[in-house]
Design a protein around this motif. Structure first.
Motif, mmCIF file in Angstrom:
data_model
loop_
_atom_site.group_PDB
_atom_site.id
_atom_site.type_symbol
_atom_site.label_atom_id
_atom_site.label_comp_id
_atom_site.label_asym_id
_atom_site.label_seq_id
_atom_site.Cartn_x
_atom_site.Cartn_y
_atom_site.Cartn_z
ATOM 1 N N LYS A 52 0.570 -0.280 -4.988
ATOM 2 C CA LYS A 52 1.794 -0.891 -4.467
ATOM 3 C C LYS A 52 1.846 -2.373 -4.800
ATOM 4 N N LEU A 53 0.735 -3.051 -4.648
ATOM 5 C CA LEU A 53 0.683 -4.484 -4.931
ATOM 6 C C LEU A 53 0.719 -4.759 -6.431
ATOM 7 N N GLU A 63 2.653 -4.292 6.152
ATOM 8 C CA GLU A 63 4.093 -4.177 6.388
ATOM 9 C C GLU A 63 4.800 -5.528 6.352
ATOM 10 N N THR A 65 -1.760 -4.611 0.620
ATOM 11 C CA THR A 65 -0.641 -5.282 1.269
ATOM 12 C C THR A 65 -0.310 -4.569 2.566
ATOM 13 N N ASN A 98 4.177 -7.669 4.004
ATOM 14 C CA ASN A 98 4.038 -8.085 2.603
ATOM 15 C C ASN A 98 3.005 -9.195 2.428
ATOM 16 N N GLU A 99 2.031 -9.233 3.334
ATOM 17 C CA GLU A 99 0.918 -10.163 3.187
ATOM 18 C C GLU A 99 -0.170 -9.521 2.329
ATOM 19 N N SER A 101 3.937 -5.539 -8.281
ATOM 20 C CA SER A 101 4.482 -6.894 -8.244
ATOM 21 C C SER A 101 3.906 -7.666 -9.426
#
Length: 379
Positions: free
Chosen positions: A101-102, A39, A37, A41-42, A105
């Motif tokens: 990080k991803l 900055e 991902t 959030n793509e 989610s």
């Protein structure tokens, strides 16, 4: 009339065969996929592609491509598809890597396009990467092997050694829908080499990441913990070696203080009950049979030493198993499937429970017993 129809059928088959052959020749095969991902959030999708090449191809042509988009469908099939000469083929995808990080989610939503596409391989390995997942896609390959093949072999080796569980796109999907059990996913990281050509960058297994519902919690079990966790879950693979420090000595830490056992048989029993006060109680007993494969200090092993080692390993592993249960509760990860047992055997109490609040209060009573049945041909 019949002859004319037959001639027309032959012509159609010949032309369709030529078209099919042409599509295969130009097909761009994906061998590994990573999801990161940015900055905004793509989703940043990186793939390694192998082109079939010509008739005299000796070494496959590899290419690493990256694209961003709001969804996997947009970044992979549309934007990466516009960068290559030919249709994308996902049937050879070996691994699906997700940055940590991803992964925090919703993993189910993240992989929705993969689950829906019948052409995507359901047996592709799934793993979480600490740091940028694309860093593993860009690893220098050995020989003609793609990074996807290299990573798949590392993961399969760890599965064989009872270090990580078997996790594929197909196996993780039902767990993401399971109300009574949370999943675990292998964790990888990139380790930088220290000596140029002789010591290249490589992928390293860090253990398994704990999921809560459909998200990575940020908590993980080390390789030593994950092996014991798999045994507690009744999932021993073909090879399972436990090495523990059986002696304590001040200022000393050599091989003579350690013993390695090959676990040849394991059995576990799990009983879930509800007390009169409404507290969920779990009794989990793990019984192991092992063979000494390394004990550098003592060449001669007698019954008394075997009894001492049995007790030492039983105490150590029981303590470690209790620590694993506490970590699972801290992460709100029901990876042992206590909720499943509640649904199956205590459905009335389950309906009255707020599992989010009740699970951290579960009373785990765990015990591990070791039985050394052989010590090799020495003696």
């Amino acid at each position: 009339m019949n002859r004319l129809a037959l001639l027309w059928l032959i012509v159609v088959l010949l032309f369709s065969g030529c078209s099919y052959h042409s599509d295969l020749k130009n097909l761009q095969l994906i061998y590994a996929t990573s999801l990161d991902t940015n900055e905004k959030n793509e989703i940043v999708t990186t793939v390694t592609i192998q082109s079939p090449g010509g008739k005299e191809r000796t070494v496959p042509i590899h290419e690493v491509l990256t694209a961003t988009g709001p969804t996997l469908q947009e970044s992979l099939y549309k934007k990466i598809g516009l960068q290559i000469a030919g249709p994308i083929g996902t049937s050879k995808n070996q691994v699906m890597l997700i940055c940590d990080k991803l992964a925090k989610s919703d993993i189910l939503n993240l992989l929705d396009a993969t689950f829906r596409n019948s052409n995507d391989p359901m047996l592709a390995k799934v793993a979480i990467v600490h740091g940028e997942a694309a860093d593993l896609i860009r690893l220098n390959r050995i020989g003609s092997a793609t990074s996807g093949e290299y990573l798949r072999k590392i993961i399969k080796s760890a599965e064989h050694e009872t270090v990580i569980p078997y996790v594929t796109v197909h196996s993780i999907y039902p767990l993401l829908h399971d109300r009574g059990k949370d999943g675990v996913i292998p964790i990888l990281r990139r380790e930088n080499g220290t000596n140029g050509e002789t010591d290249k960058d490589k992928a390293v297994i860090e253990g398994v990441g704990l999921l809560s519902k459909r998200k990575y919690t940020g908590y993980l079990l080390t390789p030593e913990q994950s092996t014991l966790f798999l045994l507690m879950n009744g999932k021993k693979a073909e090879v399972c070696v436990l090495t523990r420090k059986v002696e304590e000595a001040k200022g000393k830490n050599d091989v003579s203080q350690h013993v390695s056992l090959n676990i040849v048989k394991s059995s576990r029993s799990k009983k879930v009950s509800v007390s009169s006060s409404g507290q969920v109680q779990v009794q989990l007993q793990l019984r192991l049979k092992g063979i000494i494969i390394e004990h550098a200090k003592n060449n001669r092993i007698d019954e008394q030493l075997i009894e001492q080692l049995n007790k030492r390993f039983s105490d150590l592993l029981t303590q470690e198993a209790q620590g694993i249960c506490k970590l699972l509760q801290k992460a709100h990860s029901d990876a042992l499937g206590i909720g499943r047992d509640m649904i199956a055997f205590h459905p009335k109490e389950w309906k009255e429970l707020d599992w989010e609040k009740a699970y951290p209060e579960v009373d785990f009573k765990v015990s591990v017993s070791m039985d050394i049945i052989s010590h090799g041909i020495i003696n």
